[in-house]
Design an enzyme around this catalytic site. Structure first.
Site, PDB file in Angstrom:
ATOM      1  N   ALA A  63       8.810  -1.096  -4.328  1.00 58.95           N
ATOM      2  CA  ALA A  63       9.312  -0.143  -3.341  1.00 58.95           C
ATOM      3  C   ALA A  63      10.105  -0.818  -2.224  1.00 58.95           C
ATOM      4  O   ALA A  63      10.983  -0.202  -1.624  1.00 58.95           O
ATOM      5  CB  ALA A  63       8.162   0.661  -2.762  1.00 58.95           C
ATOM      6  N   THR A  64       9.815  -2.082  -1.941  1.00 59.76           N
ATOM      7  CA  THR A  64      10.607  -2.782  -0.916  1.00 59.76           C
ATOM      8  C   THR A  64      12.074  -2.791  -1.342  1.00 59.76           C
ATOM      9  O   THR A  64      12.970  -2.480  -0.547  1.00 59.76           O
ATOM     10  CB  THR A  64      10.076  -4.228  -0.725  1.00 59.76           C
ATOM     11  OG1 THR A  64       8.726  -4.140  -0.254  1.00 59.76           O
ATOM     12  CG2 THR A  64      10.912  -5.015   0.268  1.00 59.76           C
TER      13      THR A  64
ATOM     14  N   ASN B 131       0.721   4.461   5.158  1.00 53.37           N
ATOM     15  CA  ASN B 131      -0.177   3.508   4.504  1.00 53.37           C
ATOM     16  C   ASN B 131      -1.347   3.079   5.379  1.00 53.37           C
ATOM     17  O   ASN B 131      -2.359   2.618   4.868  1.00 53.37           O
ATOM     18  CB  ASN B 131       0.602   2.280   4.025  1.00 53.37           C
ATOM     19  CG  ASN B 131       1.504   1.711   5.100  1.00 53.37           C
ATOM     20  OD1 ASN B 131       2.360   2.405   5.647  1.00 53.37           O
ATOM     21  ND2 ASN B 131       1.310   0.448   5.414  1.00 53.37           N
TER      22      ASN B 131
ATOM     23  N   SER C  99       6.242   2.736  -6.212  1.00 56.59           N
ATOM     24  CA  SER C  99       5.761   1.397  -6.546  1.00 56.59           C
ATOM     25  C   SER C  99       4.622   1.512  -7.559  1.00 56.59           C
ATOM     26  O   SER C  99       3.728   2.350  -7.391  1.00 56.59           O
ATOM     27  CB  SER C  99       5.264   0.719  -5.269  1.00 56.59           C
ATOM     28  OG  SER C  99       4.731  -0.539  -5.572  1.00 56.59           O
TER      29      SER C  99
ATOM     30  N   GLN D 197       2.676   5.869  -1.167  1.00 65.56           N
ATOM     31  CA  GLN D 197       1.231   6.104  -0.996  1.00 65.56           C
ATOM     32  C   GLN D 197       0.802   7.520  -1.419  1.00 65.56           C
ATOM     33  O   GLN D 197      -0.401   7.794  -1.465  1.00 65.56           O
ATOM     34  CB  GLN D 197       0.811   5.846   0.453  1.00 65.56           C
ATOM     35  CG  GLN D 197       1.019   4.404   0.917  1.00 65.56           C
ATOM     36  CD  GLN D 197       0.006   3.429   0.319  1.00 65.56           C
ATOM     37  OE1 GLN D 197      -0.960   3.820  -0.352  1.00 65.56           O
ATOM     38  NE2 GLN D 197       0.213   2.140   0.525  1.00 65.56           N
TER      39      GLN D 197
ATOM     40  N   CYS E 153       0.131  -5.372   4.992  1.00 62.06           N
ATOM     41  CA  CYS E 153       1.452  -5.953   5.221  1.00 62.06           C
ATOM     42  C   CYS E 153       1.492  -6.700   6.541  1.00 62.06           C
ATOM     43  O   CYS E 153       2.303  -7.589   6.736  1.00 62.06           O
ATOM     44  CB  CYS E 153       2.518  -4.877   5.249  1.00 62.06           C
ATOM     45  SG  CYS E 153       2.704  -4.087   3.673  1.00 62.06           S
TER      46      CYS E 153
ATOM     47  N   THR F 103      17.955  -7.884 -16.038  1.00 65.10           N
ATOM     48  CA  THR F 103      17.280  -7.467 -17.274  1.00 65.10           C
ATOM     49  C   THR F 103      16.004  -6.703 -16.935  1.00 65.10           C
ATOM     50  O   THR F 103      15.190  -7.175 -16.140  1.00 65.10           O
ATOM     51  CB  THR F 103      16.949  -8.710 -18.127  1.00 65.10           C
ATOM     52  OG1 THR F 103      18.162  -9.445 -18.316  1.00 65.10           O
ATOM     53  CG2 THR F 103      16.364  -8.331 -19.472  1.00 65.10           C
TER      54      THR F 103
END
Ligand code: PLP
Length: 369
Positions: free
Chosen positions: A68-69, A150, A198, A180, A317, A236
């Site tokens: 997700a970042t 989060n 994510s 989330q 985080c 890829t």
């Protein structure tokens, strides 16, 4: 082991581990190759896309990313480039994850006007989604808001924002960081032009995520390279991780009732302990943030760890640092220093919650000053 840190990351489902290892062993082709191995890989990719789009109840495209970042960065840097003439105002919340908040700081430095809307105060009947909508004007390029916070679990009604924003300015792009909430809340609360997801928050693996993009919406890619995924996300594709992501989506059970009951049990038992302040409100029931006044988060976290109970202090985080997000929700600094975040999973049981509360009660006796 009692793992209650599922907003940080989750244990992959057994079915995910199997899907990933089966694909690593037997389906390791490059989805761009023209031979049968490539075709098989591409088929897996397409099936995974369909599974995730179905779960979102959305039509459009899905691009696989590293997480997700990357999805959030792709949106925040890719939309301003694709819609250069749509204005320089971006409306967001004051409590976004750093993977949204930090790119927005960069855009601010580059001359964009960033409007950060605060959450409503607890018990105040403020329509905070309306404040986000009201901040949108003719010059608003984008709205970016997270679905579920989060740290506290606070829920934003993204679908309501989307509908009203499009009425006010149809050109404004609406982005949601849905990390989330995905698979945990009913998808009817989520409607946006762009959605970040994510896998490792829903019992998939780390290293894979997705960006949903509605029909007719475009963005400039973050990465340039071999032109995979319609030139929008070169590199890829990790077919094994993608197959695992789709398997996680298929395997995630409906836990709405379960999370509601566990949350009630936890809140009920915490209410019997001295000096507990619950910091969450209007929250997804799988997340509860509370402060044990007089015992610093880290002390309690390591005390619980000795009993093999794993929780988080605020957000993983921010690694011990206060992120400032709790302050946005009206939590005083001294309570933020003592904040514990419990985040549940489909594996969480009533006895896990009971053991946690016993641990906290013992920690209070031992450490509270
Ligand atoms: N957005 C939110 C709300 C999160 O909680 C996280 C992870 O903590 C992210 C984005 C980043 O996700 P990833 O670890 O996949 O990059």
């Amino acid at each position: 082991m009692i793992y209650l840190d599922n907003s940080s990351t989750t244990r992959p489902f057994d079915s995910v581990i199997k899907a990933v290892s089966d694909n690593m062993a037997d389906n390791f082709g490059n989805a761009s190759s023209l031979h049968r191995m490539g075709v098989n890989a591409e088929k897996t990719l397409k099936e995974a896309k369909k599974t995730i789009l179905d779960r979102l109840s959305a039509e459009g495209e899905l691009y696989f990313t590293s997480g997700a970042t990357e999805s959030n960065n792709t949106v925040l840097f890719g939309i301003p480039k694709a819609y250069r003439h749509n204005g320089k105002r971006i409306v967001t919340t004051s409590f976004e994850h750093p993977s949204v908040a930090n790119p927005l700081k960069k855009l601010e430095e580059a001359g964009y006007e960033i409007v950060r809307v605060k959450p409503p105060k607890r018990d105040e009947a403020q329509d905070y989604e309306q404040r986000i909508i009201d901040a949108v004007d003719d010059n608003t390029l984008m709205v970016s808001a997270m679905w579920v916070n989060n740290e506290t679990g606070f829920i934003t009604d993204i679908a309501k924002i989307y509908t009203a924003v499009k009425r006010r300015n149809p050109k404004t792009i609406v982005h949601a960081d849905a990390v989330q909430g995905f698979c945990k809340l009913p998808s009817k609360g989520l409607k946006a032009d762009l959605i970040s997801l994510s896998a490792h928050k829903i019992h998939g693996t780390k290293g894979v995520g997705a960006l949903y993009c509605a029909k007719g919406v475009r963005f400039e890619p973050l990465l340039y390279g071999g032109g995979q995924q319609k030139n929008l996300r070169s590199g890829t594709e990790p077919i094994d991780l993608i197959a695992g992501f789709a398997e996680a989506v298929r395997s995630y059970p409906d836990c709405t009732g379960k999370y509601g009951a566990l949350n009630e049990r936890l809140c009920g038992k915490l209410a019997e302990l001295p000096d507990i302040a619950v910091n969450s409100y209007n929250n997804a029931k799988n997340i509860l943030n509370f402060s044990v006044r007089g015992v610093r988060s880290e002390i309690m976290l390591h005390f619980l760890e000795e009993r093999e109970i794993y929780v988080s202090s605020g957000s993983a985080c921010s690694k011990g640092k206060t992120s400032g997000v709790l302050a946005e929700f009206g939590v005083p600094d001294r309570d933020a220093d003592c904040a514990i975040r419990v985040s549940m999973s489909p594996f969480t049981s009533e006895s896990d919650i009971d053991a946690l509360v016993t641990g906290i009660a013992d920690g209070i006796v031992r450490f509270r000053r």
